[in-house]
Design a protein around this motif. Sequence first.
Motif, short mmCIF file in Angstrom:
data_model
loop_
_atom_site.label_atom_id
_atom_site.label_comp_id
_atom_site.label_asym_id
_atom_site.label_seq_id
_atom_site.Cartn_x
_atom_site.Cartn_y
_atom_site.Cartn_z
N GLU A 260 104.66 -99.54 -6.60
CA GLU A 260 105.58 -99.50 -7.74
C GLU A 260 106.57 -100.65 -7.72
OE1 GLU A 260 107.20 -95.54 -7.89
OE2 GLU A 260 105.27 -94.71 -8.51
N TRP B 45 103.39 -96.11 -11.63
CA TRP B 45 101.99 -95.89 -12.04
C TRP B 45 101.81 -94.38 -12.20
CZ3 TRP B 45 99.96 -100.33 -13.41
CH2 TRP B 45 100.40 -101.50 -12.80
N ASN B 46 101.58 -93.96 -13.44
CA ASN B 46 101.54 -92.53 -13.74
C ASN B 46 100.14 -91.93 -13.50
OD1 ASN B 46 99.97 -93.10 -16.05
ND2 ASN B 46 101.79 -93.35 -17.32
N ASP B 47 100.02 -90.65 -13.77
CA ASP B 47 98.74 -89.95 -13.55
C ASP B 47 97.61 -90.56 -14.39
OD1 ASP B 47 99.84 -88.24 -11.72
OD2 ASP B 47 100.06 -86.56 -13.11
#
Length: 177
Positions: free
Chosen positions: A99, A149-151
């Motif tokens: 991230e 960074w999302n799902d």
Amino acid sequence: MLDQTLPAVLVNILENDREPEEVFSALMPALGEVLQSDRCFLYLRDPHTRVGKVSYCWCRSPEFPEIFDADWKPEPESLAKEDPLFAAALRTEPSIFVEDVETASPAVVNKAFEHKTFGHRALIHAHLCFEGQLWGILQPCVFNQPRVWNDFDRFVISQVTEKITPLAVAYMKSAKI
């Protein structure tokens, strides 16, 4: 990550029966756009000879440095010691989502190496592994700011790496190195 599906643009690239070169060329800009990245590149390598190159790279803007290798070249002997991300890839560990290069653990990221070599601020180090060997690294990244960074991003990378790994292996087995 319930009921997630790949965006149609990626499905169209990955589901059609195309040559690896065509898939990789189409995938870099599409994946860059889907993940809202600044740059996306693909490093391919022969795990037996440890020779590789970045043959496919997309940048959102000319302000972001393109990474491209004109020729196949041996990986430096010191690379795994200098770059913990590459060392993890060689160990065929799961893909790594960084991230913020500036605040990441030194066990995960060598900040000085990342600055000198890539210049990005956040990245996905997606490992293309088959039968216990590293065949490539897919790397979407962003510059100038951290990125969570999302799902959805993780799902996309998981699906894309699963689908392109066999193509990377086939490409490398047929490459004239």
